[in-house]
Enzyme design. Structure first.
Site, PDB file in Angstrom:
ATOM      1  N   LYS A 224      -1.197  -2.981  -3.970  1.00 32.00           N
ATOM      2  CA  LYS A 224      -2.622  -3.331  -3.931  1.00 32.00           C
ATOM      3  C   LYS A 224      -3.469  -2.354  -4.742  1.00 32.00           C
ATOM      4  CE  LYS A 224      -2.622  -6.304  -0.003  1.00 32.00           C
ATOM      5  NZ  LYS A 224      -2.941  -6.542   1.392  1.00 32.00           N
ATOM      6  N   ARG A 258       4.611  -5.363   5.071  1.00 28.20           N
ATOM      7  CA  ARG A 258       4.740  -6.524   4.177  1.00 28.20           C
ATOM      8  C   ARG A 258       4.819  -5.979   2.752  1.00 28.20           C
ATOM      9  NH1 ARG A 258       1.458  -9.851   1.171  1.00 28.20           N
ATOM     10  NH2 ARG A 258       2.025 -12.056   1.154  1.00 28.20           N
TER      11      ARG A 258
END
Ligand code: 9MG
Length: 279
Positions: A224, A258
């Site tokens: 991210k 995740r």
């Protein structure tokens, strides 16, 4: 804190070790442009590799959730996701479906999905009802805004308190519909309507969040922009930063991470587990 997660055909003991959820995007930008058959082949290969690498749950997504990405029509999402569920459901691993759409949730559960991962926290009309009468695991994620506008101007008075209150309210909505708590995981939603500072505050606060709600946290930091901001790396160069993020999340108490890089994360967690948990 609950240490058991009911996840469709599977029951996970979360006290033993943190689980790894592998990301399997089946959006057109995830594979070269060879049409539906190629996308299915690609999904199968990716899933088999993840299983060889030690994945616990495979998270299948047919709609991009990146900042600015548009929503896709229900039928398009079904066309992307359903063949993949049919192809993977006998592989002996838990299948999670990343969707906000009640129609996709219903079809996925009928087809044998074990978990629904909703970045919109089951707020769409009919979403709670779509999952209530099943035994699939649920991930309730916090997001400020929508994927289209969430990174425009994230704003909080107290990010920990607001995320905690939101998740508490969503857990209550599911419980009111009859959902057992052992089906539920909560997720602060790293990067979903948050600045780097908000994300770091939430990362440090995972244990507090978990204790406040008594439910396991699922954390998604992989590749991210927060990892990019902290390392100065482009998205292709964020594996090491993402491993650091996964370990940091687990050190703060997260029970599921995740990730894109399953093999590397599984190895990192094995070492972490041996050192910290003693198994
Ligand atoms: C679909 N998706 C993308 N990022 C995510 C995250 O951080 N958590 C969850 N639960 N889903 C995500």
């Amino acid at each position: 804190m609950r240490q058991y997660l009911q996840c469709g055909r599977f029951g996970f003991n979360l006290a033993q070790r943190p689980l790894v959820m592998g990301i399997l995007n089946v959006t057109p930008d995830s594979f070269s442009d060879g049409g539906r058959f190629q996308s299915l082949e690609f999904a199968m290969e990716r899933a088999e590799q993840m299983i060889a690498d030690g994945v616990d749950i495979i998270d299948i997504g047919g709609e991009s959730t990146r900042p600015g990405s548009p929503s896709v029509p229900v039928q398009e999402e079904l066309d992307r996701v359903m063949p993949v569920i049919y192809a993977l459901r006998e592989l002996g691993h838990a299948l999670s479906i990343d969707t906000c759409k009640p129609e996709v949730m219903r079809e996925a559960i009928i087809a044998g999905a074990d978990m629904i991962n909703d970045i919109n926290a089951f707020r769409a009309p009919g979403a709670v009802e779509a999952v209530a009468d099943s035994d699939v695991g649920l991930c309730i994620m916090h997001m400020q805004g929508t994927p289209q506008n969430m990174q425009a101007q994230p704003h909080y008075g107290d990010v920990m308190a607001e995320v905690t209150d939101f998740l508490r309210e969503r857990v209550a909505a599911l419980e009111a519909a009859g959902v057992a708590r052992d089906r539920v995981t909560i997720d602060p939603g790293f990067g979903f309507g948050k600045t780097v500072e908000h994300n770091v505050t939430l990362l440090r606060g995972i244990n507090e969040l978990q204790n406040a709600l008594g439910l396991p946290v699922l954390a998604g930091l992989s590749r991210k922009s927060m990892i990019g901001a902290l390392t100065g790396r482009s998205v292709e160069q964020r594996m090491a930063g993402s491993l650091g993020g996964a370990l940091a999340a687990v050190a703060q108490g997260a029970r599921i991470v995740r990730v894109h890089d399953v093999a590397e994360t599984v190895d990192a967690l094995k070492v972490w587990n041996a050192a910290v948990a003693g198994h």
